[in-house]
Design an enzyme around this catalytic site. Sequence first.
Site, PDB file in Angstrom:
ATOM      1  N   GLY C 245      39.078  54.104  62.121  1.00 34.77           N
ATOM      2  CA  GLY C 245      38.415  53.497  63.269  1.00 34.77           C
ATOM      3  C   GLY C 245      37.610  52.286  62.845  1.00 34.77           C
ATOM      4  N   PHE C 246      36.636  52.529  61.969  1.00 32.12           N
ATOM      5  CA  PHE C 246      35.827  51.461  61.367  1.00 32.12           C
ATOM      6  C   PHE C 246      35.044  50.667  62.416  1.00 32.12           C
ATOM      7  CE2 PHE C 246      39.867  51.898  58.937  1.00 32.12           C
ATOM      8  CZ  PHE C 246      39.343  52.691  57.932  1.00 32.12           C
ATOM      9  N   ASN C 639      29.080  67.508  51.647  1.00 37.25           N
ATOM     10  CA  ASN C 639      30.309  67.800  50.907  1.00 37.25           C
ATOM     11  C   ASN C 639      30.562  66.675  49.916  1.00 37.25           C
ATOM     12  OD1 ASN C 639      33.054  67.792  50.067  1.00 37.25           O
ATOM     13  ND2 ASN C 639      33.589  69.128  51.783  1.00 37.25           N
ATOM     14  N   GLY C 710      23.291  58.509  56.192  1.00 33.88           N
ATOM     15  CA  GLY C 710      24.719  58.240  56.353  1.00 33.88           C
ATOM     16  C   GLY C 710      25.351  57.697  55.094  1.00 33.88           C
ATOM     17  N   GLU C 713      29.093  53.631  55.578  1.00 31.12           N
ATOM     18  CA  GLU C 713      29.124  52.169  55.575  1.00 31.12           C
ATOM     19  C   GLU C 713      28.437  51.548  54.375  1.00 31.12           C
ATOM     20  OE1 GLU C 713      28.762  50.807  59.989  1.00 31.12           O
ATOM     21  OE2 GLU C 713      27.966  52.824  59.872  1.00 31.12           O
TER      22      GLU C 713
END
Lengths: 352, 165, 747
Positions: C245-246, C639, C710, C713
């Site tokens: 998707g990006f 993970n 996150g 990115e």
Amino acid sequence: MNRFDYLRPASVAEAISAGRKPGSAYLAAGTNLLDLMKGGVARPALLIDITRLPGLDGIEVLPNGGMRVGALVRNSDLAYHPVFSKRHPAVAEALLSGASAQLRNAATVAGNLLQRTRCAYFYDTASACNKREPGAGCDARDGENHLHAVLGWSPECIATHPSDFCVPLVALDASVEIEGPTGSRVVPLDSFHRLPGSEPQLETVLSPGELVVALHLPASAAGYAAHSRYLKVRERTSYAFAVVSAAASLRLEGGVVSEARLALGGVALKPWRARAAEQVLAGRACDEAAFAEAAEVALADAKPSGDNAFKIELARRILVRALGLAAAGTPDRMPALPGSVFAQPEGLALHA
Amino acid sequence: MNSTLSFTLNGMRREVAIDDPRITLLDLLRERLDLTGTKKGCDRGQCGACTVLLNGRRVNACLTLALSCDDAEVLTIEGLSEGDHLHPVQAAFIEHDGFQCGFCTPGQIMSAVGLIQEGQAGDDPERVREGMSGNLCRCGAYAGITAAVLEAQAQLHRQTQGEAA
Amino acid sequence: MPETAPVHIRQGSSIGQPLTRREALLKVTGRARYAADNHPPGMLYAVVAASSIARGRVASLDVTAAKSHPGVAEVMTPANAPKLAQDPDEKANPFTFRLDLLQNDRVRYANQAIAVVIAETLEAATEGALLLRPTYETEPAHVVFASATPFVPPSVGVGDQPKASRGDVESGLTGAEKRVDATYETAAQYHNAMEPHAIVAQWDGDRLVIDTPSQGMAMAQSRIAGLFGIDQADIHIRSPFLGGGFGSKGLISGPQVLGIMAARLVNRPVKLVLRREQMYGPVGHRAATRQSFRIGAKADGTLTALDHHTVTASSSFDDFFEPSGGVSHTLYATPALSTTYEAVRLDMGTPLFMRAPGEASGSVALEGAIDEMAESCGLDPLEFRLKNYAEVEPLTGKPFSSKALRDCYVQGAKRFGWASRPLAPRSMRDPAGLLVGWGMGTATFPALMFQAEARAELRADGTGTVDIGAHDMGQGAWTALAQIAADGVGLPLDRITFNMGTSDLPNAGIAGGSAHTATAGSAIHNAGASVIAALAALATNDERSPLFGAGNTGVLARDGRLMRRDDESRGESYSDILNRAGRHSVEGKGQAAPNPGTQQSYAMHAHGAVFAEVKVDPTLGQIRVTRLVGAFAAGRVINPRMVESQYYGGMIWGISFALHEQAITDARSGRITNANLAEYHVPVNADVPSVEAILVDEHDPHVNALGIKGVGEIGVTGTAGAIANAVWHATGHRARKTPITLDTLIR
């Protein structure tokens, strides 16, 4: 893609008979033709599937010492053929530097010779292109052209021929065996592709119906096997067309060049044989000065066709490098990255 | 125009009516035979997502005319594993996380199977990377892919030697 | 974030495990069904005809020719396209982007849809689109970034201010002993997920079922509901797998909506898949930027001022301005700081979020400029960055919620062998004579949180279910969120059913901003707390339970059992509790949202350090990144296998940014001349010989209950700059324009 008729002839004669009709096209693997058809660039009315024609897939050493390679031999089969790759290592290296393994597994020898330019304006049917539509004009002239031709171009067309394979072939005096409605003929590869001139739509010397059936390499070509390289500068490490490329093959006697064979790729609408530069090298010692002089001569007639003057200097430099690599000797094993600047032998002095 | 295509697909002999000569092998598989594991990423031979084995060799199905596959043997991702018993390449891709989104994965795996059969890369990672460069992965799983190919190849060699012994 | 009172603790062993992907078997066998793999009975194929001009109107289309092609069922043009309930140019909020949906004959960019051909077969629809042979009334198009007139955009990114400052930049520059004034340029880039945008749409009256890749199903539902005037609840979206998707699948795109319109027009299921070349226009891109820096420092290398001015581009008809200045707000300590913007409007598709929007383009420029200053001060690039290490966020002065960047620098440098780097450029060669260069960059990305909901259920048979409409575009949501879910309800992973990827599940928000694991994970975590609280209430209020009366003490949930927190020997299984209560199951719900309090108090970012080695051919200019080492600290790792892959992917995007990607536009036609994957280069396998990611420990008590930042990115940032700096170190040439191409190195 337009609807078309599909014919699978049983013999070369049947193929040629069908191929004479306007709007027909020969289909081998289709890796280039189907791409062009999907883009609306080629819209043949009849596809003649020649992949089942008998006798076109052989690789043989002829009694005269030359090699004959059937038109339908797949690129990867030729590159890995034990006899061919030993005799013509630069050709094998060029083949393996092109496209991807998948495409090389499918694409044929003749298809490689006959592939069309990657000029974006040729591919974009909304653009003017004299090659696609004679007289339409050339949008590449004032467009994005930093990878276009620097040799042999005309105001009508500044496209390049994208083949890697053809570059060492033309250096080694390969020729093309053609069957046609009026019989067979053999054309030197150097004369097979046309420069654009005022008729860029005419890309080869093939007449309607003529079919390439084989490629020939003369016995003399094998005499360069010990000093033959192909080098290709590109914008990513693999799976990219050449910015420029060079094939260099030398026969050396006691450190002196007895004969040289040179050609450039990505610089013109045909694989560019550099005969004058070869003459410069004959009888010269294998040194950087001789190589540089040869490179100067090879590019003497070059001129930018747009924002691409850098390719002239790059072509000079790649010739020098390819000559250096050839002089150093053909590697025993195909480099891990064929034709790449990143897979060269240690210790070869790179200056600058 | 109506033609019949006879070929072997994933080990099964198939007769398929082709009512349109334009159909590529890729669109035949995906749109008419419900074999959607083979993916279309570019349809122009520029990404490798559609890689299948044609007569044992990896090719781009998007640039292969279906009609020209008469009498051919085609192996797709659906025919690679035997039931739930994964091919070593498939298992190695899982273990080495050789994918993220998974869209290029069937093509990567078929390409890897083809590469191993070609036998040109050996255990040289650089040759594997070069040999797998016809398969784009936008997620950037290349490190895992290379590791997976090397491991699967080693395992297949061990299996072959085991069978020979 | 406070847990549901009273405090019950849940323990599990799933979080932190390097599990392989739970959907892996489907993906390696070809059984994972992506949108375009669906084929409902009676389905027709739709193919877009796209504009070849960049501005004007469509004068004619040869609909007759297209319709007379065998198999073509219908041609959708402005003449017969379903009228929409809402003007697709109406902007409800900054997240609503204007779409071209055949409501008129205007053309605003090349590759805009001007018709859709619908046919029985894909072949017929494709040829039908070609046969339309449009003619146009063409107007002069402006597509050249450099020649357009700039203005100050009202906001950048999504709602960020176009101007931010702290301290007095001009006096900081005046007083500086070292100055760097440099302008960096970045190219326009296209997401090019491997999966083209695709949709299979089926109407049943006013109910709609669609298979389409989406990073934000609830937002897509809302947009579609508005456009078609239907109830959001009547739209069912299935998006179990995205083929990448990006950012380009964050919002539903025009062509996807056209697929829905086509299905309505012909009253049959329709599949529409964009052709690769059609993805260069209507589905977003990263706009080009030109970023000018004025940086001042003392002779010892201490920064005195940083001024970062960005010029970028949006479309002629909508607003998205690449927010490149953001990285300067957070990375380097400076007493005076200013970021400003200007923008131009071009006749192109509207830019959009593309992996690290703003951070990627800003980072490559800032890291280059910082490297120039280090060079100017005669300092090692790492030493310079450590000297200007930001202990608080430079723009706001806020403390960081956590920041293990120093550890990243140390661990990355050690692994890479940075200490032996010679200061001077052009001083290393490999045995074959290739120039070798080492460069570094700092990585950063904000730790964001959006809103999400989740639902959890525990059953008397000892199993559980966790539901959330989350999205997996390859980052590993199927696996990581299931791990959070298992621990969240105190069950082993194999005893829960984890559902996601459809719009009838609780709204998981958008999979973007590297915030999906944090956001969806927090909602799942809270749903787990809620269901455990409900279960605990059953037990602690039941005299027959060993947990009776433990309500104030709280219980501990682990492995399908509840135990007293003060005495683990006193407990019982979930099944026992539910069976005794005569309950089949118990349910809980959870939500996640940003916490305004912590946002007010802390600057929250992930950080990293990337070290790159490049080799450059000294005469031919070809470049290869031979080694990449990234060390990243992003809070808790759910993970490690998946996180490592995310870092790899981001770093490879960094290679792509630095050396490969650029859309080349013909200045006359406005068409992109390399709108394909042969000439729009992204890295191939051979471009990535060695990539390593180090997961640096970082505990963050503030970002969210799980401590997750996150990872999707951040890998792009730092890397591109590190590579460009390595090219300088190899060659002595400071490339201020990306991608760095070989022609610039041989001139």
